[in-house]
Design a protein around this motif. Sequence first.
Motif, PDB file in Angstrom:
ATOM      1  N   CYS A 269      11.550   5.782  -9.321  1.00  0.00           N
ATOM      2  CA  CYS A 269      10.196   6.728  -8.755  1.00  0.00           C
ATOM      3  C   CYS A 269      11.020   7.761  -8.357  1.00  0.00           C
ATOM      4  O   CYS A 269      11.707   7.979  -7.683  1.00  0.00           O
ATOM      5  CB  CYS A 269       9.293   6.352  -8.080  1.00  0.00           C
ATOM      6  SG  CYS A 269       7.963   6.802  -7.372  1.00  0.00           S
TER       7      CYS A 269
ATOM      8  N   GLU B  48       8.553  10.455  -7.124  1.00  0.00           N
ATOM      9  CA  GLU B  48       7.705  11.376  -7.199  1.00  0.00           C
ATOM     10  C   GLU B  48       8.672  11.811  -5.538  1.00  0.00           C
ATOM     11  O   GLU B  48       9.122  11.141  -5.107  1.00  0.00           O
ATOM     12  CB  GLU B  48       6.915  11.009  -6.758  1.00  0.00           C
ATOM     13  CG  GLU B  48       5.877  10.959  -6.374  1.00  0.00           C
ATOM     14  CD  GLU B  48       4.642  10.804  -5.442  1.00  0.00           C
ATOM     15  OE1 GLU B  48       3.502  11.261  -4.845  1.00  0.00           O
ATOM     16  OE2 GLU B  48       3.431   9.673  -6.312  1.00  0.00           O
TER      17      GLU B  48
ATOM     18  N   CYS C 101       2.012   1.081  -2.001  1.00  0.00           N
ATOM     19  CA  CYS C 101       2.155   2.358  -3.760  1.00  0.00           C
ATOM     20  C   CYS C 101       0.818   2.059  -4.198  1.00  0.00           C
ATOM     21  O   CYS C 101       0.963   0.836  -4.842  1.00  0.00           O
ATOM     22  CB  CYS C 101       3.275   2.561  -4.647  1.00  0.00           C
ATOM     23  SG  CYS C 101       2.696   3.383  -5.629  1.00  0.00           S
TER      24      CYS C 101
ATOM     25  N   ARG D 132      -0.508   3.964  -6.658  1.00  0.00           N
ATOM     26  CA  ARG D 132       0.369   5.115  -7.796  1.00  0.00           C
ATOM     27  C   ARG D 132      -0.076   4.185  -8.896  1.00  0.00           C
ATOM     28  O   ARG D 132       1.051   2.814  -8.609  1.00  0.00           O
ATOM     29  CB  ARG D 132       1.738   5.842  -8.141  1.00  0.00           C
ATOM     30  CG  ARG D 132       1.003   7.513  -6.937  1.00  0.00           C
ATOM     31  CD  ARG D 132       2.459   8.317  -7.227  1.00  0.00           C
ATOM     32  NE  ARG D 132       2.597   8.461  -9.081  1.00  0.00           N
ATOM     33  CZ  ARG D 132       3.650   8.546  -8.859  1.00  0.00           C
ATOM     34  NH1 ARG D 132       5.027   8.390  -8.857  1.00  0.00           N
ATOM     35  NH2 ARG D 132       3.853   8.551 -10.154  1.00  0.00           N
TER      36      ARG D 132
ATOM     37  N   ARG E 108       2.299   4.022 -12.732  1.00  0.00           N
ATOM     38  CA  ARG E 108       3.614   5.289 -12.807  1.00  0.00           C
ATOM     39  C   ARG E 108       3.419   4.608 -14.770  1.00  0.00           C
ATOM     40  O   ARG E 108       3.169   3.746 -14.819  1.00  0.00           O
ATOM     41  CB  ARG E 108       4.759   5.043 -12.394  1.00  0.00           C
ATOM     42  CG  ARG E 108       4.271   5.461 -11.056  1.00  0.00           C
ATOM     43  CD  ARG E 108       6.297   5.703 -10.357  1.00  0.00           C
ATOM     44  NE  ARG E 108       6.834   4.125 -10.078  1.00  0.00           N
ATOM     45  CZ  ARG E 108       7.758   3.279 -10.261  1.00  0.00           C
ATOM     46  NH1 ARG E 108       8.353   3.679 -11.634  1.00  0.00           N
ATOM     47  NH2 ARG E 108       7.791   2.319  -9.812  1.00  0.00           N
TER      48      ARG E 108
ATOM     49  N   TYR F 125       6.419  -3.929  -9.509  1.00  0.00           N
ATOM     50  CA  TYR F 125       7.145  -3.179  -9.027  1.00  0.00           C
ATOM     51  C   TYR F 125       8.584  -4.344  -8.417  1.00  0.00           C
ATOM     52  O   TYR F 125       8.281  -5.218  -7.938  1.00  0.00           O
ATOM     53  CB  TYR F 125       6.674  -2.703  -7.993  1.00  0.00           C
ATOM     54  CG  TYR F 125       7.996  -1.971  -7.056  1.00  0.00           C
ATOM     55  CD1 TYR F 125       8.550   0.084  -7.195  1.00  0.00           C
ATOM     56  CD2 TYR F 125       8.946  -2.604  -6.003  1.00  0.00           C
ATOM     57  CE1 TYR F 125       8.782   0.143  -6.385  1.00  0.00           C
ATOM     58  CE2 TYR F 125       9.766  -1.759  -5.399  1.00  0.00           C
ATOM     59  CZ  TYR F 125       9.695  -0.257  -5.944  1.00  0.00           C
ATOM     60  OH  TYR F 125      10.935   0.256  -4.914  1.00  0.00           O
TER      61      TYR F 125
END
Length: 388
Positions: free
Chosen positions: A297, A299, A311, A313, A315, A349
């Motif tokens: 990641c 970010e 997380c 988010r 992606r 993930y």
Amino acid sequence: MREQIAAYTNKLITDRSALRGEIAIAAQDDTLIVDGSTALAHLAGDVLARLSCLGLVAARPSLPFADFLVARASREESCIVPRDTETRTFLHDIPFLRREELGSDPVPTIARLLGSRKGVVVEGVGIVASGALTIEQAYINYSSVFHSTFVKYLQDVLHDGILLPGEAEAFAAFRRDWLRPLSADGLAFRNGPFTDPAVILHEIATVGRYTVERGLVDSFFGNISCRAGDVIYISQTAASLDALAGCIDPVPMDNSSTFGITASSELLAHRRIYEASGAATILHGHPKFAVVMSMECDEAGCTVTDCWKECDRVRMLGDAPVVAGEIGAGGLAKRVPPVIAGPRRAVVYGHGVFTVGEKDFAEAFRAMVEVENWCREEYFRRVELRIS
């Protein structure tokens, strides 16, 4: 017992996690039975004799990644801590012994470490893994350590580059010789949708074998299902995907059956994926490059520490969304269904890939191949930028 030893020796060779001729398996039956490489057989038998378990695998991995991780570790470190889901859930960490720590008799130390862990890396020797009740468990634990060290080493090269003498040559040989082109070519899929339970069971078992043969899953981890009307046919928890005959449960969508007790721990995720996507099939595997890239990641300034579960988010890896989520605890059932319906694929993930098929398994299998190939290409693109 000797037949089992021969079978799992062959699996280690077939899945290319160990070198032919450098494998030994020990088992406690009425007596201690050991077979394989002479030097490793002595080690395996002596270690197992000190443990309260029934199976043990000692083998030289087909890749030097575990040894490289030990050599790259600081002198204060005594274990490898990969961030993938299998390590976090099943292994916790992987203890290691350096060459200079082995002494004249490494057996007591290896046995002590295996008393609290499922596998240990012995530098210059290989991976030693135990199975509490069966040889199969020892094989699974060996495979899990191989998978986790594979993923960890690729991550470390991506972050830190090449550090050791001979490492560049070994990494190049891995890319040139060990990796194989990945495709669905040559595989036969039946056209769906399916309604006949016998056909469904046969197709799930066939696709499970394909998933293992093409290296899209480590040891047994992963699950497969097919929906026919109001019934989900799903692989059982802890079932080996290349041996699913008799290990597939028919579970009503409303869960009005006790079959759900033995079904995959991700049954809830499968059910909700079907509800969200309208698909007919689901394939979940752990292709290694997708696992590696899912944890990359970019970010900056993020305050999330437990990325794998906290997380929120989404992606992207190519056209595949990446989400966080705890396995077997409903996390995947919340995060994967909302993102998989459109692209027909999703990455979790540190864990693996879910893909779906509109009518049968052909689409789901090819989607997983596409995700892994994209991640493989992106990985090497980033590595080349890092080490050039």
